[in-house]
Motif scaffolding. Sequence first.
Motif, PDB file in Angstrom:
ATOM      1  N   ALA A 298      -1.545   5.728   2.520  1.00 44.34           N
ATOM      2  CA  ALA A 298      -2.845   5.061   2.551  1.00 44.34           C
ATOM      3  C   ALA A 298      -3.316   4.899   3.998  1.00 44.34           C
ATOM      4  O   ALA A 298      -2.525   4.573   4.889  1.00 44.34           O
ATOM      5  CB  ALA A 298      -2.765   3.698   1.880  1.00 44.34           C
TER       6      ALA A 298
ATOM      7  N   PRO B 207      -2.796  -2.497  -0.727  1.00 39.51           N
ATOM      8  CA  PRO B 207      -3.750  -1.495  -1.209  1.00 39.51           C
ATOM      9  C   PRO B 207      -5.113  -2.136  -1.390  1.00 39.51           C
ATOM     10  O   PRO B 207      -5.216  -3.252  -1.909  1.00 39.51           O
ATOM     11  CB  PRO B 207      -3.139  -1.052  -2.546  1.00 39.51           C
ATOM     12  CG  PRO B 207      -2.285  -2.203  -2.982  1.00 39.51           C
ATOM     13  CD  PRO B 207      -1.775  -2.835  -1.731  1.00 39.51           C
TER      14      PRO B 207
ATOM     15  N   ALA C 274       0.839  -1.194   0.000  1.00 42.60           N
ATOM     16  CA  ALA C 274       0.000   0.000   0.000  1.00 42.60           C
ATOM     17  C   ALA C 274       0.873   1.241   0.000  1.00 42.60           C
ATOM     18  O   ALA C 274       1.978   1.245   0.553  1.00 42.60           O
ATOM     19  CB  ALA C 274      -0.904  -0.004   1.227  1.00 42.60           C
TER      20      ALA C 274
ATOM     21  N   GLY D 149      -7.851   2.700   2.848  1.00 40.82           N
ATOM     22  CA  GLY D 149      -7.222   2.319   1.593  1.00 40.82           C
ATOM     23  C   GLY D 149      -6.206   1.207   1.695  1.00 40.82           C
ATOM     24  O   GLY D 149      -5.529   0.888   0.711  1.00 40.82           O
TER      25      GLY D 149
ATOM     26  N   GLU E 168     -11.269   1.472  -2.003  1.00 41.72           N
ATOM     27  CA  GLU E 168     -12.045   2.117  -0.945  1.00 41.72           C
ATOM     28  C   GLU E 168     -13.538   1.896  -1.095  1.00 41.72           C
ATOM     29  O   GLU E 168     -14.298   2.035  -0.128  1.00 41.72           O
ATOM     30  CB  GLU E 168     -11.706   3.612  -0.879  1.00 41.72           C
ATOM     31  CG  GLU E 168     -10.244   3.851  -0.510  1.00 41.72           C
ATOM     32  CD  GLU E 168      -9.973   5.261   0.000  1.00 41.72           C
ATOM     33  OE1 GLU E 168     -10.943   5.952   0.360  1.00 41.72           O
ATOM     34  OE2 GLU E 168      -8.802   5.654   0.034  1.00 41.72           O
TER      35      GLU E 168
END
Length: 320
Positions: free
Chosen positions: A21, A215, A17, A252, A218
Amino acid sequence: MPAVTVENPLTLPRVAAPADAVSRPVLAVTTAPQGFEGEGFPVRRAFAGINYQYLDPFIMMDQMGEVEYAPGEPKGTPWHPHRGFETVTYIIDGIFDHQDSNGGGGTITNGDTQWMTAGSGLLHIEAPPEALVVSGGLFHGLQLWVNLPAADKMMAPRYQDIRGGQVQLLTSPDGGALLRVIAGELDGHEGPGVTHTPITMIHATLRPGAEISLPWREDFNGLAYVMAGRGTVGADRRPVHTGQTAVFGAGGALTIRADEKQDGHTPDLEVVLLGGQPIREPMAHYGPFVMNTQAELRQAFEDFQAGRLGTIPAVHGMGE
């Protein structure tokens, strides 16, 4: 727990990520009750007790086994109907045969996945092959139910046979985790499963002490189910162990860490990560049917009783 492995994960693409994030908070950790399914194989009900608003578009998930069968003990399910959703059967250890009234079917083993879109309806059966019943052996897998939106509930049934060698393999920056992307995508890397409802399904193996921060879209929800081992989830390191599901809030990135010391029967932390775009439609669910209204449920039962969901094929070894 073989599934699909590689000798050196550092040869694989690496994902992490972005530093900025927001790590998703852990809203809840639940423990799956244990029971029996089909003809008597043991299961853990991974999503029991979780509010559907956090599961949508997923309906249920069973961890089947892990169990070491003696000769004559392996079990499956009898012929039964489905309508209105998709079943995803992922076999980690052992062998399972599938056959349905739409002509789909095959045998899956270590790391393979059967993806059945029931759609407008069909009959199917899942069972160990005769040779495994005779010999006994190890059996371990997952079955996930994925809802279909109203517009797709009556689509034509479809069957996908996903071999273990087809999954997208990734790793963490330090090589401490092996990530198997079965469906959806992770950081632009796509798995082989074709889905009607946008989802991501990943089987992650974390070595002792390894940590991943992945990641995560969202607009997806976030769930982590522990198949084996011990670790922590979220930035605040909430403890989790075999048979528990972590429900993540908004953000995220998903963060998971394996404990330095694992249980004696498993060398690593084994986790299934799930994310999906909520459908946000009314759901009427009873037994093998998942529809939008009670009237549609009644119609599904009537169609099944009238033989409109298909007939059992006359094939030796899978129903005779």
